[in-house]
Write an enzyme that holds these catalytic residues in place. Structure first.
Site, mmCIF file in Angstrom:
data_model
loop_
_atom_site.group_PDB
_atom_site.id
_atom_site.type_symbol
_atom_site.label_atom_id
_atom_site.label_comp_id
_atom_site.label_asym_id
_atom_site.label_seq_id
_atom_site.Cartn_x
_atom_site.Cartn_y
_atom_site.Cartn_z
ATOM 1 N N HIS A 115 10.898 -5.356 -2.345
ATOM 2 C CA HIS A 115 11.177 -5.301 -0.906
ATOM 3 C C HIS A 115 12.451 -6.040 -0.525
ATOM 4 C CE1 HIS A 115 6.629 -4.839 -0.940
ATOM 5 N NE2 HIS A 115 7.096 -3.688 -0.469
ATOM 6 N N ASP B 208 9.594 -10.183 -5.641
ATOM 7 C CA ASP B 208 8.689 -9.125 -6.104
ATOM 8 C C ASP B 208 9.459 -7.916 -6.650
ATOM 9 O OD1 ASP B 208 9.644 -7.878 -3.804
ATOM 10 O OD2 ASP B 208 7.718 -7.815 -2.759
ATOM 11 N N SER C 93 7.077 0.447 3.428
ATOM 12 C CA SER C 93 7.114 -1.009 3.650
ATOM 13 C C SER C 93 8.449 -1.595 4.078
ATOM 14 C CB SER C 93 6.627 -1.712 2.385
ATOM 15 O OG SER C 93 7.311 -1.214 1.255
HETATM 16 C C1 NAG Z 1 12.711 -1.144 -0.665
HETATM 17 O O1 NAG Z 1 14.103 -0.866 -0.641
HETATM 18 C C2 NAG Z 1 14.772 -1.174 -1.838
HETATM 19 C C3 NAG Z 1 16.252 -0.946 -1.608
HETATM 20 O O2 NAG Z 1 16.468 0.398 -1.349
HETATM 21 C C4 NAG Z 1 14.225 -0.324 -2.971
HETATM 22 O O3 NAG Z 1 14.844 -0.688 -4.156
HETATM 23 C C5 NAG Z 1 12.739 -0.536 -3.080
HETATM 24 O O4 NAG Z 1 12.217 0.349 -4.024
HETATM 25 C C6 NAG Z 1 12.057 -0.300 -1.742
HETATM 26 N N1 NAG Z 1 10.680 -0.650 -1.885
HETATM 27 C C7 NAG Z 1 9.693 0.091 -1.388
HETATM 28 C C8 NAG Z 1 8.322 -0.396 -1.679
HETATM 29 O O5 NAG Z 1 9.895 1.095 -0.747
#
Ligand code: NAG
Ligand code: NAG
Ligand code: NAG
Ligand code: NAG
Length: 307
Positions: free
Chosen positions: A236, A233, A35
């Site tokens: 993201h 959330d 995502s």
């Molecule tokens: C999106 O990136 C952030 C920063 O690296 C991370 O903390 C998060 O888990 C990521 N979310 C997804 C759904 O991959």
């Protein structure tokens, strides 16, 4: 300036906007992962706020390959017809492309190939699977109109932080994926820029992060998402974070390119090319933009992770 600029064609995009394209000079980038690559910046409670930061605004020199394999003027959300089960928002792709255009006038038209799908784990990207086949199919379709695949941008791993087994296997699985993509595209040293997760839902984030930071493949570079802010959330990257990430990806990509002819070009290029350039240089007064990597005779650039 160089002959390839002469091969211009006019393409009518599906949105009806005429775009002048130097097709042979198109710089193609594959965007894959989950995502955060697809883009959820500005998405709150499942709805995108429609805010497009100036850095992500449309530019006639940035195209995207649609889900039905047509080049069109790129607009946010870049992944809207690819990652279709969730609301898409701002990702890093448009900012990446506009930063490249600003910083490297030799880049030509940038062709973005969105392939990321939210919530996908690395096993789902394994060679032979649907996501993998889709990526290769889209990459091949992107090349049909001319141009060159210049890089793969990869942001994934969150879904592999939940089980210890997945986290432990992450490094091998990602490396296998990278190597197979390069092999199947016949681009053995395709530049890859991956993003290291800053945090995550699962218990094994550190394990995945260590795997990402410790990967040692030629022409693989890693950008660290640490310090970038998340949406409410907690999952993201926000729109401003995606803008920062897009810039970081562009800077990292450009660091891997030969910066100018005054660098160590003569050491890394065959004599004949150097002689040709010497004569060329005598005919021009303006400093030249880098274009070595468009020379078929030039050897691959070697980037090392974490160098
Ligand atoms: C999106 O990136 C952030 C920063 O690296 C991370 O903390 C998060 O888990 C990521 N979310 C997804 C759904 O991959
Ligand atoms: C999103 O949903 C939560 C919980 O339902 C609510 O409290 C919040 O106000 C919503 N935010 C927006 C921007 O709609
Ligand atoms: C990956 O995702 C798929 C589909 O959601 C799921 O079936 C699988 O258990 C996940 N993990 C692994 C290691 O395959
Ligand atoms: C060129 O090569 C020399 C010798 O290896 C090195 O010291 C120098 O830093 C290099 N310069 C650039 C611009 O890469």
């Amino acid at each position: 300036m160089i002959p390839i600029y002469l091969f211009y064609a006019v393409l009518l995009t599906s949105s009806g906007v005429p775009v002048a394209i130097a097709a042979s000079q198109r710089s193609i980038f594959l965007l894959a992962g989950q995502s955060n690559m697809s883009g959820r910046g500005g998405v709150v409670n499942g709805t995108w706020d429609n805010y497009i930061p100036p850095e992500s605004s449309p530019n006639l020199a940035i195209l995207r390959l649609s889900a039905d394999l047509n080049w069109q003027l790129a607009t946010e959300p870049l992944h809207r017809d690819i990652d279709t089960t969730k609301a898409c928002g701002i990702g890093p792709g448009m900012v990446f492309a506009s930063s490249l255009l600003r910083k490297d006038s030799s880049i030509g038209v940038v062709g973005l190939v969105p392939c990321a799908v939210g919530g996908t784990n690395i096993s789902e990207w394994a060679p032979g699977g649907e996501l993998y086949k889709g990526l290769i199919r889209r990459a091949e379709a992107a090349l049909e109109g001319g141009g060159k695949i210049r890089g793969l941008l990869w942001y994934q791993g969150e879904s592999d932080t939940v089980s210890r087994e997945d986290a432990e296997s992450y490094k091998n699985r990602v490396q296998n994926f990278f190597l197979r993509v390069r092999a199947d595209l016949l681009l053995p040293v395709l530049p890859i820029i991956q993003v290291a997760l800053a945090s995550g839902e699962g218990e094994y984030v550190e394990m995945v992060r260590e795997a990402q930071l410790g990967m040692d493949l030629v022409n693989l570079r890693t950008v660290d998402a640490k310090g970038l802010s998340l949406e409410s959330d907690g999952l993201h990257l926000t729109t401003p974070s995606q803008v920062s990430l897009g810039r970081m990806l562009a800077d990292t990509f450009l660091q891997g390119q030969p910066s100018s002819i005054t660098s160590n070009a003569s050491r890394t290029h065959p004599r004949s090319v150097t002689n040709l350039l010497d004569s060329f240089l005598r005919c021009v007064k303006k400093p030249l933009e880098p274009f070595f990597d468009d020379q078929p005779s030039s050897p691959p650039h070697v980037l090392k992770n974490r160098d």
